[in-house]
Design an enzyme around this catalytic site. Sequence first.
Site: not given
Ligand code: IPE
Ligand code: IPE
Ligand code: MG
Length: 252
Positions: A29, A31, A33, A46, A74-75, A80, A140, A200, A212
């Site tokens: 998470d 990318n 920001r 990304h 994620s689903s 977005r 792996l 989560i 953990e």
């Molecule tokens: C969780 O990140 C999904 C992935 C990293 C693929 P999100 O950025 O979508 O999560 P939320 O919406 O902030 O919980």
């Molecule tokens: C995680 O980074 C990548 C995906 C969810 C695809 P984000 O795109 O959620 O980045 P933030 O949370 O907006 O910074």
């Molecule tokens: Mg995010």
Amino acid sequence: MTPQGLPSSSTLDIPAVSDVPRHIAVIMDGNGRWAKQRKLPRVAGHTKGVARVREIVEACVLAGIEHLTLFAFSSENWRRPADEVSKLMELFMQALEREVDRLHRNGIRLRIIGDKTRFNARLQHLIREAEALTAGNKRLTLTVAANYGGRWDILQAFNAWLRDHPGGREITELGLTPYLSMADAPEPDLFIRTGGEQRISNFLLWQLAYTELYFTPTLWPDFDAKELDRAMAWYRQRERRFGRTSEQVHVG
Ligand code: IPE
Ligand code: IPE
Ligand code: MG
């Protein structure tokens, strides 16, 4: 599965624990920001994130990790803006086209989990080819969760079990386990979420029961091999009790 091929569950058996996690699961998470801080479009974050995946996969191979599972989409991420979703799909296809040979040469097995039916035909084809090419690799297992949701996983497992047990009325934990997306991997020992959020987000709900949980403010595009070492050092300090007392753990 256990080495004997039997399904395992940390709530039924106490797994063997070692200093090096067998399975690491990551929510990549931050990318967006990362890009925003640099006044770049979100997709730049990304793209940088994909480069980090390469580095972290290599570091996991060197560290002797058996399973690395990465949450890529994620689903809920369909919510977005459409242009971000389509850029993410493009990046996913590009990564499959460009990276799979290298993964294969390095003995890495690639698996994609999630509801693949929503992807376009080309992406579904690339996924099938990549999984088939790397199926025999043992160094792996890299699992990428795409259009994945933990609730979806539990429900698809339950429905698949029902199809195999027409008229079935009661399911057990060990009955369900083989139908879950991660059935052939041990449950994650170490979960890492970058980007500072402590949640989560519908990732591996069933499998994280005794994992953990490590949270770091570092944004995913900045998460390098050193950061991974830091997470693994933190993991080594944990006492994994699985319901027992500390004294019992030390008696063995
Ligand atoms: C969780 O990140 C999904 C992935 C990293 C693929 P999100 O950025 O979508 O999560 P939320 O919406 O902030 O919980
Ligand atoms: C995680 O980074 C990548 C995906 C969810 C695809 P984000 O795109 O959620 O980045 P933030 O949370 O907006 O910074
Ligand atoms: Mg995010």
